[in-house]
Design a protein around this motif. Sequence first.
Motif, short mmCIF file in Angstrom:
data_model
loop_
_atom_site.label_atom_id
_atom_site.label_comp_id
_atom_site.label_asym_id
_atom_site.label_seq_id
_atom_site.Cartn_x
_atom_site.Cartn_y
_atom_site.Cartn_z
N TRP A 176 -59.18 -2.21 -1.66
CA TRP A 176 -58.94 -2.36 -3.16
C TRP A 176 -59.73 -1.25 -3.97
O TRP A 176 -61.15 -1.27 -3.98
CB TRP A 176 -59.20 -3.70 -3.66
CG TRP A 176 -58.67 -3.95 -4.99
CD1 TRP A 176 -58.38 -3.01 -5.97
CD2 TRP A 176 -58.53 -5.33 -5.49
NE1 TRP A 176 -57.71 -4.00 -6.87
CE2 TRP A 176 -57.95 -5.05 -6.94
CE3 TRP A 176 -58.90 -6.68 -5.09
CZ2 TRP A 176 -57.66 -6.22 -7.77
CZ3 TRP A 176 -58.48 -7.85 -5.85
CH2 TRP A 176 -57.77 -7.52 -7.12
N THR A 199 -63.04 7.23 -5.90
CA THR A 199 -61.57 6.60 -6.30
C THR A 199 -60.97 7.65 -6.97
O THR A 199 -61.26 8.26 -8.25
CB THR A 199 -61.82 5.22 -6.93
OG1 THR A 199 -62.54 4.35 -6.16
CG2 THR A 199 -60.69 4.83 -7.66
N GLY A 232 -56.65 5.28 -4.96
CA GLY A 232 -56.68 5.24 -3.48
C GLY A 232 -58.26 5.86 -3.38
O GLY A 232 -58.99 6.22 -4.39
N VAL A 236 -48.04 -0.40 -2.68
CA VAL A 236 -48.87 -0.30 -3.92
C VAL A 236 -48.00 0.29 -5.10
O VAL A 236 -48.39 -0.12 -6.04
CB VAL A 236 -50.35 0.13 -3.69
CG1 VAL A 236 -51.00 0.61 -4.98
CG2 VAL A 236 -51.02 -0.57 -2.80
N TRP A 261 -52.29 -2.92 -6.35
CA TRP A 261 -53.38 -3.53 -5.36
C TRP A 261 -53.71 -4.95 -5.49
O TRP A 261 -53.97 -5.60 -4.60
CB TRP A 261 -54.65 -2.54 -5.41
CG TRP A 261 -54.64 -1.32 -5.03
CD1 TRP A 261 -54.60 -0.09 -5.70
CD2 TRP A 261 -54.48 -0.89 -3.61
NE1 TRP A 261 -54.62 1.05 -5.03
CE2 TRP A 261 -54.44 0.63 -3.48
CE3 TRP A 261 -54.62 -1.57 -2.33
CZ2 TRP A 261 -54.50 1.26 -2.46
CZ3 TRP A 261 -54.45 -0.90 -1.15
CH2 TRP A 261 -54.54 0.61 -1.26
N GLU A 262 -53.52 -5.47 -6.61
CA GLU A 262 -54.13 -6.79 -6.89
C GLU A 262 -52.98 -7.70 -5.53
O GLU A 262 -53.32 -8.77 -5.32
CB GLU A 262 -53.89 -7.47 -8.05
CG GLU A 262 -54.30 -8.89 -8.49
CD GLU A 262 -54.62 -9.39 -9.59
OE1 GLU A 262 -54.84 -10.34 -9.95
OE2 GLU A 262 -54.52 -8.49 -10.60
N VAL A 316 -51.82 -6.85 -2.99
CA VAL A 316 -52.38 -6.85 -1.51
C VAL A 316 -53.40 -7.71 -1.24
O VAL A 316 -53.34 -8.11 -0.12
CB VAL A 316 -52.60 -5.30 -1.18
CG1 VAL A 316 -53.14 -5.21 0.24
CG2 VAL A 316 -51.42 -4.27 -1.52
N TYR A 317 -54.20 -8.17 -2.23
CA TYR A 317 -55.56 -8.61 -2.07
C TYR A 317 -55.70 -9.79 -2.55
O TYR A 317 -57.22 -10.51 -2.43
CB TYR A 317 -56.71 -7.54 -2.16
CG TYR A 317 -56.92 -6.50 -1.14
CD1 TYR A 317 -56.90 -6.51 0.29
CD2 TYR A 317 -56.42 -5.15 -1.83
CE1 TYR A 317 -56.94 -5.47 1.20
CE2 TYR A 317 -56.79 -4.05 -0.70
CZ TYR A 317 -56.71 -4.37 0.72
OH TYR A 317 -56.70 -3.23 1.66
#
Length: 364
Positions: A127, A250, A264, A297, A302-303, A305-306
């Motif tokens: 993330w 980032t 990323g 994504v 991203w949220e 994903v994690y």
Amino acid sequence: MSVFLGADLVGGNYPDRAAFMQARAPVRYFVDRLEALRGQGGGGTISEVNRAVGGSFDNDTPTQYAEVAGQSFDLVFLGLGMNSGSAYGVHGRGPNADYTRRILRDLIQQIKKDGARPILCNTIHPWPEKITPASINSALQEGVAWPASSATLYQRVPLRFDQGANDLVARDGSFSTGPGRFLSAGSQLRVLSGGGLNDGRTLRIAERLSPERLRIEAGDIQQSGDLDAFVQHYAPDLEPVLDPPPSRQTQRRDWNGSGVAVDGVASYRVWNSILQELCAETDTLFLDMEYRGFAWVEKRGWESVYTSVYAGERFETFNHPQLEAQSAIYGGLMRHLAELVHQNALPPGYAVLRGPDVHAVTGA
């Protein structure tokens, strides 16, 4: 890596959590799909051993493989390596890109020599918003080893210690060329060995008086003399050292060439690119999980994903994808690979496989 154990797929309140994660580790998707296909038309049984470990770097992978060496395998998946893609893993004084690349090249050749086919998987990014300049600086306190252009001082240097003047002079040019050029006012120089009473001391630089002479803060030098000391630039200021620096690790850009810009982390692209180059060099099949991660994504963020929610309880990680995303990103490509194996259609040497559209993948 831990993702290949199925680590943290679901939150701590999930029933039978450990068994659930083990049954849905990425290689299990491959095995389950191949068993289903063979069950339809015969073809024998499948044996699987998972030697992934949590928290490892890719330079530990030969040890993992050695634990099962001597057994007869057809395929060996190398699930590399969330930690190795970090700034520490790529650039760090211990594990670093150049070192682990050489280790992995030898391992790939050994697997082939043993009669098995290695299949190398790269990694999705963690993330990005959880990767901060402060965390990168903390991870690289021991300094930078790779690439050579960014390496910080970590070597034996003939030094003249002057306790009275609080001066330190490099007698061979080490402070003005190579890694020594990054030393400046505020830098910390550790004397690891060979410095007499200065051993174990961290000298703080007050001023660079000339290319080879440093003014050290009063009281730091404990012994004068010409000494061949092993010294380390400790906790360097990484902004002028790393490229890109921590403040730009980032990045928001189009990572997949799809026209969609997302966040990323630069070091992970460096590491994944090195892995792909290694596969091309060794004629090894490459599974591009990074591409699939960004494809997810681009539409979901991203949220998704994690984080996950079970029985009203939210669960969050920063580097272990949750079940829905993991099943689509990793599971989708692993199932696709099983179908190619069943059809005897696996590319014979180096190829980059990205599998079906991640958003068309169903089932966990």
